[in-house]
Design a protein around this motif. Structure first.
Motif, mmCIF file in Angstrom:
data_model
loop_
_atom_site.group_PDB
_atom_site.id
_atom_site.type_symbol
_atom_site.label_atom_id
_atom_site.label_comp_id
_atom_site.label_asym_id
_atom_site.label_seq_id
_atom_site.Cartn_x
_atom_site.Cartn_y
_atom_site.Cartn_z
ATOM 1 N N TYR A 235 1.128 -1.312 0.370
ATOM 2 C CA TYR A 235 0.342 0.229 -0.062
ATOM 3 C C TYR A 235 0.844 1.290 0.143
ATOM 4 O O TYR A 235 0.250 2.631 -0.268
ATOM 5 N N ALA A 236 2.313 0.774 0.283
ATOM 6 C CA ALA A 236 3.202 2.455 0.615
ATOM 7 C C ALA A 236 3.235 2.574 -0.662
ATOM 8 O O ALA A 236 2.982 3.611 -1.010
ATOM 9 N N GLY A 237 3.532 1.764 -1.603
ATOM 10 C CA GLY A 237 4.386 1.491 -2.562
ATOM 11 C C GLY A 237 3.270 2.701 -3.959
ATOM 12 O O GLY A 237 2.850 3.044 -4.734
ATOM 13 N N LEU A 238 2.112 2.053 -3.765
ATOM 14 C CA LEU A 238 0.401 1.717 -4.560
ATOM 15 C C LEU A 238 -0.078 3.708 -4.192
ATOM 16 O O LEU A 238 0.203 4.615 -5.190
ATOM 17 N N ALA A 239 0.900 4.183 -2.884
ATOM 18 C CA ALA A 239 0.483 5.460 -2.545
ATOM 19 C C ALA A 239 1.701 6.613 -3.046
ATOM 20 O O ALA A 239 1.206 7.593 -3.867
ATOM 21 N N ALA A 240 2.567 6.160 -3.577
ATOM 22 C CA ALA A 240 3.818 6.520 -3.735
ATOM 23 C C ALA A 240 3.615 6.701 -5.289
ATOM 24 O O ALA A 240 4.429 7.620 -6.050
ATOM 25 N N GLY A 241 3.643 6.145 -5.598
ATOM 26 C CA GLY A 241 3.598 5.778 -6.813
ATOM 27 C C GLY A 241 2.423 5.479 -8.429
ATOM 28 O O GLY A 241 2.489 5.489 -9.207
ATOM 29 N N GLY A 242 1.315 5.136 -7.574
ATOM 30 C CA GLY A 242 0.153 5.521 -7.864
ATOM 31 C C GLY A 242 -0.982 4.044 -8.332
ATOM 32 O O GLY A 242 0.134 2.898 -8.502
ATOM 33 N N VAL A 243 -1.650 3.646 -7.785
ATOM 34 C CA VAL A 243 -2.458 2.473 -7.640
ATOM 35 C C VAL A 243 -2.357 1.718 -9.179
ATOM 36 O O VAL A 243 -1.885 0.609 -9.459
ATOM 37 N N ALA A 244 -2.670 2.375 -10.877
ATOM 38 C CA ALA A 244 -2.801 1.509 -11.640
ATOM 39 C C ALA A 244 -1.537 1.734 -12.392
ATOM 40 O O ALA A 244 -1.276 0.037 -13.022
ATOM 41 N N LYS A 245 -0.152 2.168 -11.872
ATOM 42 C CA LYS A 245 0.895 2.155 -12.287
ATOM 43 C C LYS A 245 1.730 1.349 -11.797
ATOM 44 O O LYS A 245 2.197 0.384 -12.056
ATOM 45 N N ILE A 246 1.499 1.388 -10.063
ATOM 46 C CA ILE A 246 2.864 0.501 -9.365
ATOM 47 C C ILE A 246 1.566 -1.066 -9.129
ATOM 48 O O ILE A 246 2.149 -2.369 -9.258
ATOM 49 N N GLY A 247 0.385 -1.076 -9.234
ATOM 50 C CA GLY A 247 -0.422 -2.392 -9.200
ATOM 51 C C GLY A 247 -0.019 -2.991 -10.777
ATOM 52 O O GLY A 247 -0.208 -4.407 -10.658
ATOM 53 N N GLN A 248 0.731 -2.437 -11.599
ATOM 54 C CA GLN A 248 1.479 -3.471 -12.688
ATOM 55 C C GLN A 248 2.369 -4.420 -13.069
ATOM 56 O O GLN A 248 2.847 -5.445 -13.497
#
Length: 305
Positions: A235-248
Motif C-alpha cells: 500500500y505504501a508503494g501504491l500511494a507513492a507511485g499511483g494505484v494503476a502504475k504500481i499495480g502492474q
C-alpha cells in the motif's frame, strides 16, 4: 549527478516489488494450509491473527482514529483484501493447484487498473494499457501452454475470478486511501474493521485435528506476510507511485508463484518460465515509463505518513 539519478529506482516501485515478492508465495502457502485446516479458518483466521498485530501497531504508533468517510472506505478495503480474496482463494485451492490459481490471478493487475480508474480517478495513457495488456497476454500464454488452463470454467475458477475482482477493488481503494492514512495504517485499520466478522467465523471453523507443522508454518506465512507485513510495503508503494502504475508490477506475481510452486510443491516448470519472466519484466518497465498524469491520479492527494 544527473546520470546517477536516472538509474535510481523510485520508492514506489521498490515498495511495490517487495509487496509482490511477499504475495507471490501466498497461493502455495494457502494450498498447503488448506490441506490440514478448514478453508474458512485459513481465510478468517489469518485475518484474525493479523488483526491482533494491527491493534498492537496502531496502539504503539498512536494512530489517530479514521474519520467516518475513511471508515466507509476501509470497509471496501476490508471486503476486498481481508475477506474476499483470502476466502475465495482458500475455497478454490481446496480442489485446484497454486499453479492453476496463478492463471486467473494473472488478470489482477489489469483489474486493479480498471478499479483505479473507477475509484481513484486515475487515467493511464494508451501506452500504459498496451504494455500491461502485453504482459498479461504473455503470462496467460505461458500458463496455458504449460497446462495451467483446464479449458472449462469450474467452480474453483469462478471462486478465483471473484477473488480477483474483489482484490482489485481492495487494492485500488486501499492504494488511494493510503495517501491519507499511510500504507501501514490503511491495512491495520482494515483488519481492525474486519474483526467483528473474523473473530466469530475463526472460532466456529477452528478444527486442528489434521494440522501438521507444515500446515501451521504455511498458515503463519499467510497471516504474517500475506495478510500483514506484505501490505505495509504494497500500500505504501501504491500511494507513492499511483494505484494503476504500481499495480502492474504484480504482472510478475504469477511467474513467481509458479516458481515457488515448482520449488515447494514439486510442480514442474520448464524453460518457458524464464522466457516469460523476461517478457513480463520488459512490460513492467514499460508501464513504469508511461506516466499517469499527476493532476488526475488521485483526488486531493495527501502525503504518506
Amino acid at each position: 549527478m544527473r546520470a546517477k539519478s536516472n538509474v535510481i529506482v523510485p520508492a514506489g516501485v521498490t515498495l511495490g516489488a517487495l509487496g509482490v515478492l511477499g504475495f507471490s508465495f501466498s497461493l502455495p502457502a494457502t494450498r498447503l494450509a488448506v490441506a490440514g485446516l478448514d478453508p474458512w479458518f485459513v481465510a478468517f483466521g489469518r485475518a484474525l491473527v493479523a488483526g491482533v498485530l494491527a491493534i498492537a501497531y496502531l496502539a504503539l504508533s498512536r494512530a489517530p482514529l479514521p474519520t467516518v468517510t475513511q471508515l466507509r472506505r476501509l470497509v471496501i478495503v476490508a471486503a476486498g483484501i481481508v475477506v474476499g480474496f483470502p476466502l475465495f482463494t482458500s475455497l478454490a485451492l481446496t480442489t485446484q493447484t497454486s499453479a492453476h490459481g496463478a492463471v486467473v490471478i494473472a488478470v489482477l493487475p489489469m483489474c486493479t487498473a480498471v478499479w483505479a480508474v473507477v475509484r481513484a480517478a486515475e487515467r493511464p495513457p494508451v501506452a500504459f494499457w498496451l504494455a500491461s495488456g502485453a504482459g498479461l497476454l504473455a503470462v496467460l500464454a505461458f500458463v496455458a501452454t504449460g497446462g495451467g488452463l483446464s479449458g472449462s470454467l469450474s467452480l474453483a475458477d469462478a471462486y478465483l475470478l471473484i477473488a480477483v475482482l474483489l482484490c482489485g477493488l481492495g487494492y485500488a481503494e486501499g492504494g488511494a486511501l493510503s495517501r491519507e492514512l499511510g500504507g501501514a495504517r490503511t491495512i491495520c485499520w482494515a483488519l481492525v474493521v474486519s474483526l467483528p466478522a473474523t473473530i466469530p467465523i475463526s472460532l466456529y471453523t477452528a478444527d486442528f485435528s489434521r494440522a501438521t507443522p507444515v500446515v501451521w508454518l504455511s498458515f503463519a506465512y499467510v497471516a504474517l506476510i500475506s495478510m500483514f507485513l506484505g501490505f505495509f510495503a504494497w500500500y505504501a508503494g501504491l500511494a507513492a507511485g499511483g494505484v494503476a502504475k504500481i499495480g502492474q508490477i504484480q504482472l510478475a506475481q504469477p511467474v513467481l508463484t509458479l516458481m515457488w510452486s515448482a520449488v515447494v510443491l514439486g510442480e514442474p516448470v520448464g524453460w518457458p518460465a524464464l522466457a516469460t519472466a523476461a517478457v513480463v519484466v520488459v512490460c513492467v518497465v514499460l508501464t513504469q515509463r508511461s506516466r499517469v498524469p499527476a493532476t488526475t491520479a488521485v483526488a486531493d492527494p495527501q502525503p504518506v505518513r
